[in-house]
Design a protein around this motif. Structure first.
Motif, PDB file in Angstrom:
ATOM      1  N   ALA A 111      65.750  12.118  68.875  1.00 18.56           N
ATOM      2  CA  ALA A 111      65.818  10.683  68.600  1.00 18.56           C
ATOM      3  C   ALA A 111      65.443  10.383  67.149  1.00 18.56           C
ATOM      4  CB  ALA A 111      64.906   9.921  69.552  1.00 18.56           C
ATOM      5  N   SER A 112      64.471  11.111  66.601  1.00 19.12           N
ATOM      6  CA  SER A 112      64.083  10.898  65.203  1.00 19.12           C
ATOM      7  C   SER A 112      65.223  11.273  64.262  1.00 19.12           C
ATOM      8  CB  SER A 112      62.833  11.721  64.873  1.00 19.12           C
ATOM      9  OG  SER A 112      61.725  11.270  65.610  1.00 19.12           O
ATOM     10  N   LEU A 113      65.883  12.390  64.556  1.00 18.92           N
ATOM     11  CA  LEU A 113      67.038  12.775  63.743  1.00 18.92           C
ATOM     12  C   LEU A 113      68.120  11.712  63.810  1.00 18.92           C
ATOM     13  CD1 LEU A 113      67.333  16.580  64.586  1.00 18.92           C
ATOM     14  CD2 LEU A 113      66.737  15.587  62.368  1.00 18.92           C
ATOM     15  N   TYR A 114      68.313  11.158  65.001  1.00 18.99           N
ATOM     16  CA  TYR A 114      69.351  10.148  65.135  1.00 18.99           C
ATOM     17  C   TYR A 114      68.992   8.868  64.392  1.00 18.99           C
ATOM     18  CZ  TYR A 114      72.791   6.974  66.963  1.00 18.99           C
ATOM     19  OH  TYR A 114      73.794   6.053  67.048  1.00 18.99           O
ATOM     20  N   LEU A 115      67.725   8.469  64.416  1.00 14.84           N
ATOM     21  CA  LEU A 115      67.326   7.288  63.659  1.00 14.84           C
ATOM     22  C   LEU A 115      67.575   7.482  62.167  1.00 14.84           C
ATOM     23  CD1 LEU A 115      63.975   6.289  65.431  1.00 14.84           C
ATOM     24  CD2 LEU A 115      66.179   5.118  65.576  1.00 14.84           C
ATOM     25  N   TRP A 116      67.281   8.664  61.670  1.00 14.00           N
ATOM     26  CA  TRP A 116      67.490   8.930  60.245  1.00 14.00           C
ATOM     27  C   TRP A 116      68.972   8.957  59.909  1.00 14.00           C
ATOM     28  CZ3 TRP A 116      69.253  13.547  57.644  1.00 14.00           C
ATOM     29  CH2 TRP A 116      69.160  13.451  56.241  1.00 14.00           C
ATOM     30  N   ILE A 117      69.756   9.729  60.691  1.00 16.14           N
ATOM     31  CA  ILE A 117      71.194   9.810  60.437  1.00 16.14           C
ATOM     32  C   ILE A 117      71.854   8.452  60.677  1.00 16.14           C
ATOM     33  CG2 ILE A 117      73.353  10.875  61.212  1.00 16.14           C
ATOM     34  CD1 ILE A 117      71.665  13.377  61.920  1.00 16.14           C
ATOM     35  N   GLY A 118      71.410   7.755  61.741  1.00 11.76           N
ATOM     36  CA  GLY A 118      71.972   6.445  62.040  1.00 11.76           C
ATOM     37  C   GLY A 118      71.754   5.457  60.923  1.00 11.76           C
ATOM     38  N   SER A 119      70.608   5.548  60.242  1.00 12.83           N
ATOM     39  CA  SER A 119      70.354   4.626  59.130  1.00 12.83           C
ATOM     40  C   SER A 119      71.358   4.843  58.002  1.00 12.83           C
ATOM     41  CB  SER A 119      68.920   4.806  58.605  1.00 12.83           C
ATOM     42  OG  SER A 119      68.777   6.010  57.872  1.00 12.83           O
ATOM     43  N   LEU A 120      71.767   6.096  57.783  1.00  6.27           N
ATOM     44  CA  LEU A 120      72.756   6.381  56.730  1.00  6.27           C
ATOM     45  C   LEU A 120      74.115   5.800  57.092  1.00  6.27           C
ATOM     46  CD1 LEU A 120      71.826  10.115  56.000  1.00  6.27           C
ATOM     47  CD2 LEU A 120      70.990   8.063  54.842  1.00  6.27           C
ATOM     48  N   HIS A 121      74.524   5.989  58.359  1.00  6.86           N
ATOM     49  CA  HIS A 121      75.808   5.437  58.802  1.00  6.86           C
ATOM     50  C   HIS A 121      75.789   3.909  58.755  1.00  6.86           C
ATOM     51  CE1 HIS A 121      77.877   9.090  60.045  1.00  6.86           C
ATOM     52  NE2 HIS A 121      76.742   9.522  60.552  1.00  6.86           N
ATOM     53  N   GLU A 122      74.661   3.337  59.174  1.00  6.80           N
ATOM     54  CA  GLU A 122      74.562   1.881  59.178  1.00  6.80           C
ATOM     55  C   GLU A 122      74.664   1.318  57.772  1.00  6.80           C
ATOM     56  OE1 GLU A 122      70.929  -1.017  60.063  1.00  6.80           O
ATOM     57  OE2 GLU A 122      71.766  -0.154  61.893  1.00  6.80           O
ATOM     58  N   GLU A 123      74.050   1.994  56.814  1.00  6.06           N
ATOM     59  CA  GLU A 123      74.098   1.485  55.449  1.00  6.06           C
ATOM     60  C   GLU A 123      75.515   1.523  54.887  1.00  6.06           C
ATOM     61  OE1 GLU A 123      71.074   2.923  52.871  1.00  6.06           O
ATOM     62  OE2 GLU A 123      69.590   1.703  53.929  1.00  6.06           O
ATOM     63  N   ARG A 124      76.296   2.535  55.269  1.00  9.73           N
ATOM     64  CA  ARG A 124      77.685   2.565  54.817  1.00  9.73           C
ATOM     65  C   ARG A 124      78.466   1.374  55.371  1.00  9.73           C
ATOM     66  NH1 ARG A 124      77.324   8.412  54.790  1.00  9.73           N
ATOM     67  NH2 ARG A 124      77.950   8.600  56.960  1.00  9.73           N
ATOM     68  N   ARG A 125      78.213   1.038  56.646  1.00 10.00           N
ATOM     69  CA  ARG A 125      78.884  -0.123  57.228  1.00 10.00           C
ATOM     70  C   ARG A 125      78.458  -1.409  56.519  1.00 10.00           C
ATOM     71  NH1 ARG A 125      76.882   1.649  62.076  1.00 10.00           N
ATOM     72  NH2 ARG A 125      75.818  -0.358  62.364  1.00 10.00           N
TER      73      ARG A 125
END
Length: 207
Positions: A167-181
């Motif tokens: 879940a921690s990895l996903y929060l970190w990776i998800g933040s990168l994807h979200e910022e691109r959007r």
């Protein structure tokens, strides 16, 4: 395959579905099926429903797996950790309030669609970039609080540790994807905000 690895990979599969539905290709495919107006009105609320349903199914499956305890904190230490965890969850609710709970859940888009009005956003992002409240301090305050809630646990098991890491990895990776959007949607306004505001940890300025 050991149960902890099943939990890790199971959550990774959940995260992959969660992210895939937010990709531009998936959104265009759904928009082609639903139509532009229905997509804008329905996507966010349907996305949230499926996210909760899949997470509940994952949790029910994960707790049925064999597990072993690694660490247990008792007494005042446990009470402190539970307090920290509850405070983090309360902070997440505060972040949702800053965004607007009905907008965050997709209800604003749904109501606008049903009333025949243009939705406030594009079905994924809201029409307004929120920069106040907790978002003054960090770009992803919900994710930052999520890290705290994940790791402030008084009891650790092998499966629980695997879930926390995934879940921690996903929060970190998800933040990168979200910022691109967000850059794609808000443009230079979000780029300027990102340059001035840390991602997870507040930057305390001296006087």
């Amino acid at each position: 395959m050991p149960p902890w690895m099943q939990v890790f990979l199971g959550f990774a599969a959940y995260a992959a579905v969660h992210s895939a539905l937010l990709t531009r290709g998936a959104r265009r495919a759904l928009e082609a099926v639903l139509g532009a107006r229905a997509f804008q009105g329905l996507f966010r609320v349907l996305f949230n429903v499926q996210a909760v349903a899949l997470l509940a199914a994952f949790a029910a499956w994960a707790v049925s797996l064999p597990d072993r305890e690694l660490l247990r904190v008792g007494g005042a230490g446990a009470a402190l950790l539970w307090g920290v965890r509850l405070a983090a969850l309360g902070f997440i609710a505060r972040c949702a309030s800053s965004l607007g709970v009905s907008g965050f859940l997709g209800l604003d888009d749904l109501r606008a669609w049903r009333a025949g009005r243009p939705p406030p956003g594009d079905g994924v992002e809201s029409g307004t970039l929120v920069l106040d409240g907790p978002y003054r301090w960090v770009r992803h305050p919900m994710y930052a609080a999520g890290f705290v809630a994940l790791w402030a646990a008084p009891r650790w098991t092998a499966n629980g540790l695997a879930f926390a890491v995934a879940a921690s990895l996903y929060l970190w990776i998800g933040s990168l994807h979200e910022e691109r959007r967000l850059v794609s949607y808000y443009g230079e306004g979000y780029r300027r905000y990102a340059r001035e505001t840390p991602r997870f940890v507040p930057r305390w300025k001296g006087r």
